[in-house]
Every structure is written in structure tokens, then in C-alpha cells.
Design a protein around this motif. Structure first.
Motif, mmCIF file in Angstrom:
data_model
loop_
_atom_site.group_PDB
_atom_site.id
_atom_site.type_symbol
_atom_site.label_atom_id
_atom_site.label_comp_id
_atom_site.label_asym_id
_atom_site.label_seq_id
_atom_site.Cartn_x
_atom_site.Cartn_y
_atom_site.Cartn_z
ATOM 1 N N VAL A 1 0.825 -1.204 0.000
ATOM 2 C CA VAL A 1 0.000 0.000 0.000
ATOM 3 C C VAL A 1 0.866 1.263 0.000
ATOM 4 C CG1 VAL A 1 -1.584 1.350 1.457
ATOM 5 C CG2 VAL A 1 -2.044 -1.081 1.020
ATOM 6 N N ALA A 2 1.876 1.299 0.871
ATOM 7 C CA ALA A 2 2.715 2.504 0.986
ATOM 8 C C ALA A 2 3.442 2.784 -0.327
ATOM 9 C CB ALA A 2 3.716 2.351 2.130
ATOM 10 N N ARG A 3 3.974 1.730 -0.944
ATOM 11 C CA ARG A 3 4.637 1.878 -2.234
ATOM 12 C C ARG A 3 3.682 2.458 -3.284
ATOM 13 N NH1 ARG A 3 9.485 -1.289 -2.588
ATOM 14 N NH2 ARG A 3 9.054 -2.827 -0.989
ATOM 15 N N ALA A 4 2.459 1.908 -3.330
ATOM 16 C CA ALA A 4 1.485 2.336 -4.339
ATOM 17 C C ALA A 4 1.014 3.766 -4.077
ATOM 18 C CB ALA A 4 0.302 1.374 -4.372
ATOM 19 N N VAL A 5 0.834 4.122 -2.794
ATOM 20 C CA VAL A 5 0.419 5.492 -2.459
ATOM 21 C C VAL A 5 1.521 6.465 -2.881
ATOM 22 C CG1 VAL A 5 -0.097 7.095 -0.561
ATOM 23 C CG2 VAL A 5 -1.140 4.817 -0.573
ATOM 24 N N ALA A 6 2.780 6.093 -2.606
ATOM 25 C CA ALA A 6 3.923 6.954 -2.976
ATOM 26 C C ALA A 6 3.939 7.167 -4.492
ATOM 27 C CB ALA A 6 5.236 6.331 -2.511
ATOM 28 N N ARG A 7 3.727 6.081 -5.227
ATOM 29 C CA ARG A 7 3.730 6.181 -6.690
ATOM 30 C C ARG A 7 2.597 7.094 -7.154
ATOM 31 N NH1 ARG A 7 2.606 1.138 -8.337
ATOM 32 N NH2 ARG A 7 4.416 0.378 -7.201
ATOM 33 N N ALA A 8 1.391 6.902 -6.585
ATOM 34 C CA ALA A 8 0.225 7.679 -7.009
ATOM 35 C C ALA A 8 0.426 9.179 -6.751
ATOM 36 C CB ALA A 8 -1.021 7.177 -6.295
ATOM 37 N N LEU A 9 1.108 9.501 -5.647
ATOM 38 C CA LEU A 9 1.264 10.914 -5.279
ATOM 39 C C LEU A 9 2.563 11.517 -5.812
ATOM 40 C CD1 LEU A 9 0.180 10.596 -1.528
ATOM 41 C CD2 LEU A 9 -1.111 11.776 -3.317
ATOM 42 N N GLY A 10 3.450 10.666 -6.333
ATOM 43 C CA GLY A 10 4.776 11.144 -6.760
ATOM 44 C C GLY A 10 5.688 11.430 -5.575
ATOM 45 N N PHE A 11 5.455 10.755 -4.431
ATOM 46 C CA PHE A 11 6.275 10.924 -3.234
ATOM 47 C C PHE A 11 7.337 9.813 -3.176
ATOM 48 C CE2 PHE A 11 3.009 13.211 -0.242
ATOM 49 C CZ PHE A 11 2.754 14.143 -1.242
ATOM 50 N N THR A 12 8.305 9.958 -2.291
ATOM 51 C CA THR A 12 9.327 8.916 -2.109
ATOM 52 C C THR A 12 8.891 7.978 -0.982
ATOM 53 O OG1 THR A 12 10.960 10.588 -2.693
ATOM 54 C CG2 THR A 12 11.812 8.525 -1.825
ATOM 55 N N TYR A 13 9.159 6.705 -1.173
ATOM 56 C CA TYR A 13 8.741 5.682 -0.218
ATOM 57 C C TYR A 13 9.870 5.414 0.777
ATOM 58 C CZ TYR A 13 8.012 0.784 1.240
ATOM 59 O OH TYR A 13 7.895 -0.368 1.960
ATOM 60 N N LEU A 14 9.541 5.413 2.067
ATOM 61 C CA LEU A 14 10.542 5.055 3.088
ATOM 62 C C LEU A 14 10.096 3.805 3.844
ATOM 63 C CD1 LEU A 14 13.109 5.732 4.815
ATOM 64 C CD2 LEU A 14 11.580 6.955 6.345
ATOM 65 N N ASP A 15 10.872 2.747 3.698
ATOM 66 C CA ASP A 15 10.589 1.472 4.368
ATOM 67 C C ASP A 15 11.445 1.407 5.636
ATOM 68 O OD1 ASP A 15 10.336 -1.145 5.180
ATOM 69 O OD2 ASP A 15 11.026 -2.023 3.296
ATOM 70 N N SER A 16 10.883 1.877 6.760
ATOM 71 C CA SER A 16 11.700 1.934 7.979
ATOM 72 C C SER A 16 12.030 0.535 8.500
ATOM 73 C CB SER A 16 11.001 2.766 9.065
ATOM 74 O OG SER A 16 9.812 2.132 9.493
ATOM 75 N N GLY A 17 11.160 -0.452 8.226
ATOM 76 C CA GLY A 17 11.442 -1.829 8.645
ATOM 77 C C GLY A 17 12.724 -2.356 8.006
ATOM 78 N N ALA A 18 12.991 -1.922 6.770
ATOM 79 C CA ALA A 18 14.209 -2.363 6.086
ATOM 80 C C ALA A 18 15.450 -1.891 6.845
ATOM 81 C CB ALA A 18 14.233 -1.850 4.645
ATOM 82 N N MET A 19 15.322 -0.745 7.536
ATOM 83 C CA MET A 19 16.455 -0.242 8.325
ATOM 84 C C MET A 19 16.703 -1.139 9.541
ATOM 85 S SD MET A 19 16.301 3.825 8.556
ATOM 86 C CE MET A 19 16.815 4.840 7.195
ATOM 87 N N TYR A 20 15.613 -1.546 10.215
ATOM 88 C CA TYR A 20 15.768 -2.450 11.371
ATOM 89 C C TYR A 20 16.344 -3.784 10.901
ATOM 90 C CZ TYR A 20 13.523 0.959 14.292
ATOM 91 O OH TYR A 20 13.268 2.123 14.971
ATOM 92 N N ARG A 21 15.900 -4.228 9.728
ATOM 93 C CA ARG A 21 16.401 -5.488 9.165
ATOM 94 C C ARG A 21 17.892 -5.380 8.827
ATOM 95 N NH1 ARG A 21 12.502 -9.132 7.180
ATOM 96 N NH2 ARG A 21 10.406 -8.513 7.792
ATOM 97 N N ALA A 22 18.275 -4.267 8.193
ATOM 98 C CA ALA A 22 19.686 -4.097 7.812
ATOM 99 C C ALA A 22 20.565 -3.989 9.063
ATOM 100 C CB ALA A 22 19.841 -2.856 6.928
ATOM 101 N N ALA A 23 20.067 -3.306 10.093
ATOM 102 C CA ALA A 23 20.830 -3.194 11.344
ATOM 103 C C ALA A 23 20.969 -4.565 11.993
ATOM 104 C CB ALA A 23 20.141 -2.220 12.297
#
Ligand code: DC
Length: 203
Positions: free
Chosen positions: A16-38
Motif C-alpha cells: 500500500v505505501a509503495r502504491a500510495v507513494a507512486r500515485a502521489l509522486g512521493f518517495t517511499y521510506l521502508d523503515s522496517g528495512a532499516m531495522y532489518r539491515a541493522a
């Protein structure tokens, strides 16, 4: 401006967040990916969780980079998923990652997704959404995505939900003013359209 989308695993946040970002022309931030990378940095290097999180150079975009290495696939592995849920209980890890997230969000237009975006990272967000779905539906979606057994996913998910909601620091809960959206039985298109409308109305 920031659109905050929070909620438990399997509620459909990423899609949903990815699709909303695309629809609005905003940038998507996946904060969970940061916890995963850490968490991956900690698994590989050992030491203290907070030092690993502070030292890790995490770049998000089409691919997730950890110190310049593409870890997009690796951070989705079950042992990293489990480790991420553990490191996310550490207040020093959280403050290091929240700082990085706030830095990113300080300029430009974003759709940020996670557990504490509306409560901690960006309480000033113009629109805050708390996405949920029934535990069965969430397990079914995740199992389909991962190609594994629904019952195993449901059990792991219940454990992580409990860990994420019961933790002392930034537990998973709707932010004041958040719009709660139960996506059970809704299509991705319907959810996305609903959020885009909230944003259009809010600005
Ligand atoms: O959304 P995800 O499954 O990729 O998140 C991985 C873990 O990180 C999950 O256990 C919850 C935690 N997390 C968090 O505590 N705060 C966030 N803003 C995002 C994720």
C-alpha cells in the motif's frame, strides 16, 4: 510533507505505501528495512546492537544497501526477520535509526511506513494511517508472498505481534489522530484510493 503508514506485519503496509507513494509522486521510506539491515549487520559483525546500528551505513531505494553491499534479498530471510524484531526492542538502536529516518524525512515528500512513524518519527505527518487486517488474513497474505505454510506464518506472526506491541520502547499502537483502516476483504486499489483521498483532503 510526510504521510505515515503504520501497522502490524502482513496488514499490507509495504504494498500500500509503495502504491500510495507512486500515485502521489512521493518517495517511499521502508523503515522496517532499516531495522532489518541493522539486524543483519549485528548478526554478521557481532558486538553491541546499538554500535552495529550506529555504524551501519544503510541506504534505501530500489535496493537496500548495507555499507555499499546489496542486501535486499538477505534482509527478508527468516533469521534476519527474527533478529530485526529483537533489535527493535533496543532503545539505543531505535534512537539511532529514528535519527536517520528524521534526517531523510526533513525535506521532500514522503510516504513512510513502519510501526512508530506516526507516534515517534513524524508525529507532524499530515496524514497518519494505522492499517490492520484480521490475523488470518495477514497470515494468508504473508504465506502467499513467501510461498510457505499459512499455519507456520500465523504462529510466527502472533509471536512477533506480541513482541512488537508489548515492548517497552515505542510499542506498536495507533498515533493520536491516526485513521484506522481494517483492510480485511479490501483490494489494494481500494485501500490506496482511500489513503490518496485522505492526503488530497489534508493538504
Ligand atoms: O515491517 P518489517 O517486518 O520489515 O519490520 C521488521 C521489524 O522491525 C519488525 O519486527 C518491526 C520492527 N520495526 C519497528 O520496530 N519500527 C519500525 N518503524 C519499523 C519496523
Amino acid at each position: 510533507m510526510v504521510v505515515a503508514i503504520d501497522g502490524p506485519a502482513g496488514a499490507g503496509k509495504s504494498t500500500v505505501a509503495r502504491a500510495v507513494a507512486r500515485a502521489l509522486g512521493f518517495t517511499y521510506l521502508d523503515s522496517g528495512a532499516m531495522y532489518r539491515a541493522a539486524a543483519l549487520a549485528l548478526l554478521e559483525r557481532g558486538g553491541s546492537a546499538s554500535e552495529a546500528a550506529e555504524a551501519a551505513d544503510i541506504r534505501l531505494g530500489e535496493r537496500v544497501l548495507l555499507d555499499g553491499r546489496d542486501v535486499t534479498a538477505e534482509i527478508r530471510r527468516p533469521e534476519v526477520t527474527e533478529a530485526a524484531s529483537k533489535v527493535a526492542t533496543n532503545p539505543k538502536v531505535r534512537s539511532a535509526l529514528v535519527r536517520k529516518q528524521r534526517e531523510l524525512l526533513s525535506s521532500g515528500n514522503w510516504v513512510a511506513e513502519g510501526r512508530d512513524i506516526g507516534t515517534v518519527v513524524a508525529p507532524e505527518a499530515v496524514v497518519k494511517v494505522f492499517l490492520t487486517a484480521s490475523p488470518e488474513e495477514r497470515a494468508r497474505r504473508r504465506a502467499e508472498e513467501l510461498g510457505v505454510d499459512v499455519e507456520t506464518v500465523r504462529r510466527d506472526q502472533a509471536l512477533r505481534d506480541a513482541q512488537d506491541s508489548a515492548r517497552e520502547h515505542s510499542p506498536l499502537r495507533p498515533a493520536p489522530g491516526a485513521v484506522q483502516l481494517d483492510t480485511t476483504g479490501m483490494s489494494v486499489g481500494e485501500v490506496v484510493a482511500g489513503i490518496v483521498e485522505l492526503v488530497e483532503r489534508g493538504r
